[in-house]
Design an enzyme around this catalytic site. Structure first.
Site, mmCIF file in Angstrom:
data_model
loop_
_atom_site.group_PDB
_atom_site.id
_atom_site.type_symbol
_atom_site.label_atom_id
_atom_site.label_comp_id
_atom_site.label_asym_id
_atom_site.label_seq_id
_atom_site.Cartn_x
_atom_site.Cartn_y
_atom_site.Cartn_z
ATOM 1 C CG ASP A 142 -2.617 26.636 60.530
ATOM 2 O OD1 ASP A 142 -1.932 25.599 60.568
ATOM 3 O OD2 ASP A 142 -3.856 26.643 60.641
ATOM 4 N NE ARG A 175 -13.574 46.675 33.308
ATOM 5 C CZ ARG A 175 -13.190 46.138 32.157
ATOM 6 N NH1 ARG A 175 -13.430 44.847 31.914
ATOM 7 N NH2 ARG A 175 -12.595 46.870 31.238
ATOM 8 C CB ALA A 204 -5.724 29.155 54.037
ATOM 9 C CG ASN A 207 -8.948 28.385 47.420
ATOM 10 O OD1 ASN A 207 -9.282 28.936 46.377
ATOM 11 N ND2 ASN A 207 -9.197 27.105 47.666
ATOM 12 C CB ALA A 232 -16.252 40.868 45.156
HETATM 13 P P1 NAD Z 1 -3.639 33.398 61.304
HETATM 14 O O1 NAD Z 1 -2.436 32.610 61.598
HETATM 15 O O2 NAD Z 1 -4.548 33.813 62.388
HETATM 16 O O3 NAD Z 1 -4.487 32.602 60.205
HETATM 17 C C1 NAD Z 1 -5.816 32.904 59.949
HETATM 18 C C2 NAD Z 1 -6.625 31.606 59.976
HETATM 19 O O4 NAD Z 1 -6.286 30.843 58.817
HETATM 20 C C3 NAD Z 1 -6.343 30.708 61.191
HETATM 21 O O5 NAD Z 1 -7.566 30.153 61.624
HETATM 22 C C4 NAD Z 1 -5.436 29.649 60.619
HETATM 23 O O6 NAD Z 1 -5.493 28.431 61.340
HETATM 24 C C5 NAD Z 1 -5.998 29.501 59.236
HETATM 25 N N1 NAD Z 1 -5.078 28.931 58.251
HETATM 26 C C6 NAD Z 1 -3.861 29.398 57.868
HETATM 27 N N2 NAD Z 1 -3.340 28.596 56.933
HETATM 28 C C7 NAD Z 1 -4.238 27.608 56.744
HETATM 29 C C8 NAD Z 1 -4.293 26.489 55.871
HETATM 30 N N3 NAD Z 1 -3.328 26.252 55.013
HETATM 31 N N4 NAD Z 1 -5.395 25.700 55.891
HETATM 32 C C9 NAD Z 1 -6.412 25.948 56.758
HETATM 33 N N5 NAD Z 1 -6.428 26.990 57.587
HETATM 34 C C10 NAD Z 1 -5.355 27.814 57.569
HETATM 35 O O7 NAD Z 1 -3.313 34.725 60.541
HETATM 36 P P2 NAD Z 1 -2.060 35.152 59.694
HETATM 37 O O8 NAD Z 1 -0.818 34.936 60.422
HETATM 38 O O9 NAD Z 1 -2.393 36.501 59.175
HETATM 39 O O10 NAD Z 1 -2.139 34.036 58.542
HETATM 40 C C11 NAD Z 1 -2.272 34.406 57.237
HETATM 41 C C12 NAD Z 1 -3.265 33.481 56.596
HETATM 42 O O11 NAD Z 1 -4.571 33.815 57.008
HETATM 43 C C13 NAD Z 1 -3.251 33.671 55.108
HETATM 44 O O12 NAD Z 1 -2.303 32.838 54.480
HETATM 45 C C14 NAD Z 1 -4.682 33.377 54.711
HETATM 46 O O13 NAD Z 1 -4.839 32.079 54.158
HETATM 47 C C15 NAD Z 1 -5.478 33.475 55.995
HETATM 48 N N6 NAD Z 1 -6.509 34.482 55.805
HETATM 49 C C16 NAD Z 1 -7.792 34.048 55.660
HETATM 50 C C17 NAD Z 1 -8.797 34.956 55.387
HETATM 51 C C18 NAD Z 1 -10.196 34.445 55.206
HETATM 52 O O14 NAD Z 1 -10.384 33.216 55.263
HETATM 53 N N7 NAD Z 1 -11.163 35.322 54.978
HETATM 54 C C19 NAD Z 1 -8.510 36.314 55.272
HETATM 55 C C20 NAD Z 1 -7.192 36.730 55.431
HETATM 56 C C21 NAD Z 1 -6.183 35.791 55.674
#
Ligand code: NAD
Length: 260
Positions: A43, A144, A158, A160, A181
């Site tokens: 992704d 806050r 993702a 969210n 939070a």
């Molecule tokens: P990455 O490519 O490893 O992505 C992180 C995870 O998010 C992977 O498992 C990926 O398959 C999944 N992912 C990404 N887009 C998705 C989508 N639209 N629907 C379902 N799963 C999805 O790491 P990166 O290159 O840093 O990607 C950035 C994305 O990582 C951000 O857009 C964010 O959505 C996600 N992320 C998730 C968290 C969390 O869930 N706690 C925290 C930080 C970032």
């Protein structure tokens, strides 16, 4: 089809094989106005491919080949080149995924515009972040806490989702704001639930102090120290993502989160 590829760094060998297979089948591998951009990786690779081809986003179709793990945006596997050709030529099935657009207004008056495919976040791990939330110029709440996340329908699965936000069908033209939070007590209050905003809505997030807060846009991040406010809305621009025949958004959600 005229195609180009966007490869994850460690997938170069697989990319070469896929290019070779597609060219052998009569397709044209080109830098010159490709119709199809094939993202080969996970992704994160698709997020980067869309950023690279943003300027021509109305004229290209994206295809995701998954060499990664989850592969939410990537419907095909490396050995499924035949299915790609079949999907393109017989009964093309595209998911139209809307992007978010946002505008950051700096304290010196300068303005920077950008877009996101998944989401933007405003997060502050060090200080309580105050965010004045305005919807269509009407003050809504004062947040806050750690921060807020604003996601597209395709980004709803993702970050969210990890925050308890709703999974939104990509055919719904809406965007979502989710709390990270929030502090809720008898002095400070927020709605406390994710909200969905419609296509015409403009969300404004401003703060007297963004000290040490960061903005993330998909996989990128920025510091907000010199920023005054951020306006976010659903873009008219969408990515057109080729899916397997008869595969809907909900097939993808099921495959990613519930198994096959
Ligand atoms: P990455 O490519 O490893 O992505 C992180 C995870 O998010 C992977 O498992 C990926 O398959 C999944 N992912 C990404 N887009 C998705 C989508 N639209 N629907 C379902 N799963 C999805 O790491 P990166 O290159 O840093 O990607 C950035 C994305 O990582 C951000 O857009 C964010 O959505 C996600 N992320 C998730 C968290 C969390 O869930 N706690 C925290 C930080 C970032």
């Amino acid at each position: 089809m005229r195609f180009n590829v966007f490869c994850k760094e460690n997938s170069i060998d697989q990319c070469d094989k896929i290019i070779k297979t597609l060219v052998e089948q009569g397709n044209i591998f080109t830098n010159d106005n490709p119709e199809y951009i094939i993202s080969i990786g996970g992704d994160g690779t698709m997020l980067r491919a869309v950023r690279k081809y943003y300027d021509v986003i109305d004229h290209v179709y994206f295809i995701g080949i998954n060499t990664g793990e989850l592969g939410f945006y990537t419907d095909f596997l490396p050995n499924e080149a035949d299915q790609i050709i079949h999907s393109v030529t017989c009964s093309p099935n595209y998911n139209h995924c809307p992007l978010l657009e946002y505008e950051m207004v700096y304290k010196n008056g300068s303005v920077v515009r950008n877009f996101a495919l998944n989401e933007i976040t405003i997060l502050n791990s060090f200080r309580t972040q105050i965010l004045e939330v305005t919807i269509n110029d009407n003050p809504f709440e004062v947040f806050r806490g750690t921060g807020l996340l604003v996601s597209t329908p395709s980004g709803s699965t993702a970050y969210n989702k990890s925050l308890g936000g709703a999974v939104v069908d990509i055919s719904i033209e809406a965007f979502q704001m989710t709390e990270v939070a929030s502090i809720n007590n008898r002095v400070y209050q927020t709605l406390g639930s994710p909200i969905l905003l419609g296509k015409e809505s403009i969300l404004k997030l401003s703060s007297p102090n963004f000290n040490q807060a960061t903005l993330t846009t998909d996989y990128m991040f920025d510091h907000l120290d010199d920023v005054e406010s951020i306006k976010v809305w659903l873009s008219d621009k969408k990515i057109k993502l080729l899916t397997k025949c008869n595969h809907t958004f909900w097939h993808r959600v099921k495959r990613a989160f519930l198994g096959k």
